[in-house]
Design an enzyme around this catalytic site. Structure first.
Site, mmCIF file in Angstrom:
data_model
loop_
_atom_site.group_PDB
_atom_site.id
_atom_site.type_symbol
_atom_site.label_atom_id
_atom_site.label_comp_id
_atom_site.label_asym_id
_atom_site.label_seq_id
_atom_site.Cartn_x
_atom_site.Cartn_y
_atom_site.Cartn_z
ATOM 1 N N TYR A 53 0.827 -1.215 0.000
ATOM 2 C CA TYR A 53 0.000 0.000 0.000
ATOM 3 C C TYR A 53 0.855 1.256 0.000
ATOM 4 C CZ TYR A 53 -4.087 -2.867 0.136
ATOM 5 O OH TYR A 53 -5.054 -3.776 -0.224
ATOM 6 N N ARG A 56 1.547 1.909 -3.595
ATOM 7 C CA ARG A 56 0.361 2.457 -4.267
ATOM 8 C C ARG A 56 0.201 3.942 -3.919
ATOM 9 N NH1 ARG A 56 0.986 -1.899 -5.287
ATOM 10 N NH2 ARG A 56 1.656 -0.876 -7.164
ATOM 11 N N GLN A 86 -15.130 2.498 -6.477
ATOM 12 C CA GLN A 86 -14.453 1.353 -5.859
ATOM 13 C C GLN A 86 -12.975 1.680 -5.676
ATOM 14 O OE1 GLN A 86 -15.846 -2.535 -7.930
ATOM 15 N NE2 GLN A 86 -16.446 -0.884 -9.286
ATOM 16 N N ASN A 87 -12.560 2.819 -6.236
ATOM 17 C CA ASN A 87 -11.136 3.153 -6.216
ATOM 18 C C ASN A 87 -10.725 3.752 -4.881
ATOM 19 O OD1 ASN A 87 -11.242 2.338 -8.822
ATOM 20 N ND2 ASN A 87 -11.215 4.397 -9.717
ATOM 21 N N ASP A 89 -7.974 5.615 -4.826
ATOM 22 C CA ASP A 89 -7.248 6.856 -5.132
ATOM 23 C C ASP A 89 -8.158 8.055 -4.868
ATOM 24 O OD1 ASP A 89 -8.748 7.722 -7.540
ATOM 25 O OD2 ASP A 89 -7.816 6.028 -8.566
ATOM 26 N N HIS A 104 -14.375 1.135 -1.119
ATOM 27 C CA HIS A 104 -13.276 0.254 -0.686
ATOM 28 C C HIS A 104 -12.190 0.994 0.095
ATOM 29 C CE1 HIS A 104 -14.489 -2.759 -4.087
ATOM 30 N NE2 HIS A 104 -15.257 -2.849 -3.032
ATOM 31 N N GLY A 170 -15.403 1.889 -16.256
ATOM 32 C CA GLY A 170 -14.120 1.240 -15.976
ATOM 33 C C GLY A 170 -14.114 0.248 -14.836
ATOM 34 N N THR A 171 -15.098 -0.611 -14.803
ATOM 35 C CA THR A 171 -15.057 -1.684 -13.804
ATOM 36 C C THR A 171 -15.452 -3.001 -14.445
ATOM 37 O OG1 THR A 171 -16.050 -2.578 -11.776
ATOM 38 C CG2 THR A 171 -17.364 -0.948 -12.962
ATOM 39 N N SER A 172 -14.752 -4.062 -14.060
ATOM 40 C CA SER A 172 -15.035 -5.381 -14.629
ATOM 41 C C SER A 172 -16.304 -5.975 -14.015
ATOM 42 C CB SER A 172 -13.861 -6.318 -14.382
ATOM 43 O OG SER A 172 -13.659 -6.485 -12.989
HETATM 44 P P1 OAD Z 1 -10.711 -4.446 -12.623
HETATM 45 O O1 OAD Z 1 -9.233 -4.464 -12.833
HETATM 46 O O2 OAD Z 1 -11.373 -5.694 -12.212
HETATM 47 O O3 OAD Z 1 -11.416 -3.960 -13.964
HETATM 48 C C1 OAD Z 1 -10.929 -2.848 -14.663
HETATM 49 C C2 OAD Z 1 -11.871 -2.523 -15.791
HETATM 50 O O4 OAD Z 1 -11.387 -1.334 -16.398
HETATM 51 C C3 OAD Z 1 -11.960 -3.598 -16.870
HETATM 52 O O5 OAD Z 1 -13.332 -3.850 -17.184
HETATM 53 C C4 OAD Z 1 -11.230 -2.964 -18.067
HETATM 54 O O6 OAD Z 1 -11.797 -3.336 -19.320
HETATM 55 C C5 OAD Z 1 -11.459 -1.497 -17.792
HETATM 56 N N1 OAD Z 1 -10.471 -0.568 -18.382
HETATM 57 C C6 OAD Z 1 -9.164 -0.765 -18.641
HETATM 58 N N2 OAD Z 1 -8.625 0.351 -19.175
HETATM 59 C C7 OAD Z 1 -9.614 1.271 -19.234
HETATM 60 C C8 OAD Z 1 -9.691 2.623 -19.682
HETATM 61 N N3 OAD Z 1 -8.641 3.279 -20.173
HETATM 62 N N4 OAD Z 1 -10.894 3.238 -19.594
HETATM 63 C C9 OAD Z 1 -11.978 2.595 -19.098
HETATM 64 N N5 OAD Z 1 -11.960 1.339 -18.669
HETATM 65 C C10 OAD Z 1 -10.796 0.678 -18.738
HETATM 66 O O7 OAD Z 1 -10.998 -3.239 -11.600
HETATM 67 P P2 OAD Z 1 -12.308 -2.967 -10.722
HETATM 68 O O8 OAD Z 1 -13.527 -3.435 -11.420
HETATM 69 O O9 OAD Z 1 -12.241 -1.563 -10.274
HETATM 70 O O10 OAD Z 1 -10.941 -4.065 -4.624
HETATM 71 O O11 OAD Z 1 -12.014 -3.913 -9.490
HETATM 72 C C11 OAD Z 1 -12.911 -3.944 -8.433
HETATM 73 C C12 OAD Z 1 -12.183 -4.178 -7.141
HETATM 74 O O12 OAD Z 1 -11.330 -5.321 -7.257
HETATM 75 C C13 OAD Z 1 -11.221 -3.078 -6.749
HETATM 76 O O13 OAD Z 1 -11.873 -2.007 -6.095
HETATM 77 C C14 OAD Z 1 -10.252 -3.769 -5.847
HETATM 78 C C15 OAD Z 1 -10.033 -4.985 -6.717
HETATM 79 O O14 OAD Z 1 -9.499 -6.086 -6.154
HETATM 80 C C16 OAD Z 1 -10.266 -4.237 -3.497
HETATM 81 O O15 OAD Z 1 -9.045 -4.185 -3.430
HETATM 82 C C17 OAD Z 1 -11.151 -4.519 -2.334
#
Ligand code: OAD
Length: 229
Positions: A53, A56, A86-87, A89, A104, A170-172
Site C-alpha cells: 500500500y 500504491r 471502488q477506487n 485513489d 473500498h 471502468g469496472t469489470s
Molecule cells: P478491474 O481491474 O477488475 O477492472 C478494470 C476494468 O477497467 C476492466 O473492465 C477494463 O476493461 C477497464 N479498463 C481498462 N482500461 C480502461 C480505460 N482506459 N478506460 C476505461 N476502462 C478501462 O478493476 P475494478 O472493477 O475496479 O478491490 O475492481 C474492483 C475491485 O477489485 C477493486 O476495487 C479492488 C479490486 O481487487 C479491493 O481491493 C477490495
C-alpha cells in the site's frame, strides 16, 4: 435537477497511469491477492502488506486526474452528480467532484487496527510499522480487504436507487457486493457503461455499452448529457 449516479472502477484511473487489477499486466497478475489484500495477510506479514500500500500511495502522489474525472466534474453544472467509487485513489476529489463515496476505502487515510472509527489522514506516502493510533494499536491502511465487510454498501444501494441516469465507468463488475449495486437501479433508468473491455452485461436491463476508454467515452457522453440537461 436530475441526479446522475456514477459507479467507477480502476479503469477510470487507467489513463492517469494507475494499473487496473484484472487486465493483462494488472496488479493481480503481479501480486497474489491473498498475500497483500486480506486480513490474514496483515496478521501474517504486516510489513509486506504495508509495503504494497505504501507503493500504491507513493504512486498516487505522482499521477493526475484525467479527462474522464474532469468530465464528471463538468456534469455538476447541470446535474446532481453522485459518485460511488471502488477506487482508493483520490483522483475524483482532486479533479473537483464534490460528492464522492469510497466503497473500498481511501489510500491517503489510515486507521486503528482495533477501532475502525479511528481514521486519520496520513502525512505523505509512507506508513511505518510502529506508527500507532491513540489507543496504542498499529495503524493500518484504510482500505477494505477481501473477506472484510463493505460498510458503505447500504448507503450506496440507497443512492443507486435514486438515480435518474446511471453511469458505470471502468469496472469489470467482478467484485461483490459492489458489482451487485446495479440491481438497485430503478427500472426504466437510462444506464450507460463506458469500458473498452468485452463484457457480459446482459443482466443490466437496457444498458448501453460504450466500448471506449474512459477519457474519450466520458467526455463524449458528458457533452451529450450537458446538451440535453
Ligand atoms: P478491474 O481491474 O477488475 O477492472 C478494470 C476494468 O477497467 C476492466 O473492465 C477494463 O476493461 C477497464 N479498463 C481498462 N482500461 C480502461 C480505460 N482506459 N478506460 C476505461 N476502462 C478501462 O478493476 P475494478 O472493477 O475496479 O478491490 O475492481 C474492483 C475491485 O477489485 C477493486 O476495487 C479492488 C479490486 O481487487 C479491493 O481491493 C477490495
Amino acid at each position: 435537477m436530475k441526479r446522475i449516479v456514477v459507479l467507477t472502477g480502476a479503469g477510470i484511473s487507467a489513463e492517469s497511469g494507475i494499473s487496473t487489477f484484472r487486465d493483462s499486466g494488472g496488479l493481480w497478475e503481479k501480486y497474489d491477492i491473498m498475500e497483500v489484500a486480506t486480513p490474514e495477510a496483515w496478521e501474517r506479514d504486516p510489513e509486506l502488506v504495508n509495503q504494497f500500500y505504501n507503493q500504491r500511495r507513493k504512486q498516487l502522489y505522482e499521477v493526475e486526474p484525467n479527462q474522464a474525472h474532469y468530465a464528471l466534474v463538468e456534469l455538476e453544472k447541470k446535474y446532481d452528480v453522485r459518485i460511488i467509487t471502488q477506487n482508493i485513489d483520490d483522483l475524483h476529489e482532486r479533479a473537483g467532484s464534490s460528492k464522492v463515496m469510497h466503497l473500498h476505502g481511501e489510500l491517503k487515510k489510515v486507521r486503528s487496527s482495533v477501532d475502525d472509527s479511528l481514521v486519520y489522514d496520513l502525512d505523505g506516502w509512507e506508513l511505518k510499522i510502529g506508527e500507532k493510533c491513540e489507543l496504542g494499536s498499529q495503524l493500518r491502511p484504510h482500505v477494505v480487504w477481501f473477506g472484510e465487510p463493505v460498510p458503505m454498501i447500504p448507503a450506496a444501494a440507497d443512492l443507486t436507487n435514486t438515480a435518474d441516469i446511471y453511469l458505470i465507468i471502468g469496472t469489470s463488475l467482478n467484485v461483490y457486493p459492489a458489482a451487485g449495486l446495479v440491481s438497485y437501479v430503478r427500472p426504466g433508468t437510462p444506464v450507460y457503461l463506458i469500458d473498452p473491455g468485452e463484457m457480459n452485461v446482459s443482466h443490466i436491463a437496457g444498458v448501453k455499452h460504450i466500448r471506449e476508454k474512459a477519457g474519450a467515452g466520458t467526455r463524449k457522453l458528458a457533452d451529450k448529457l450537458l446538451q440535453k440537461g
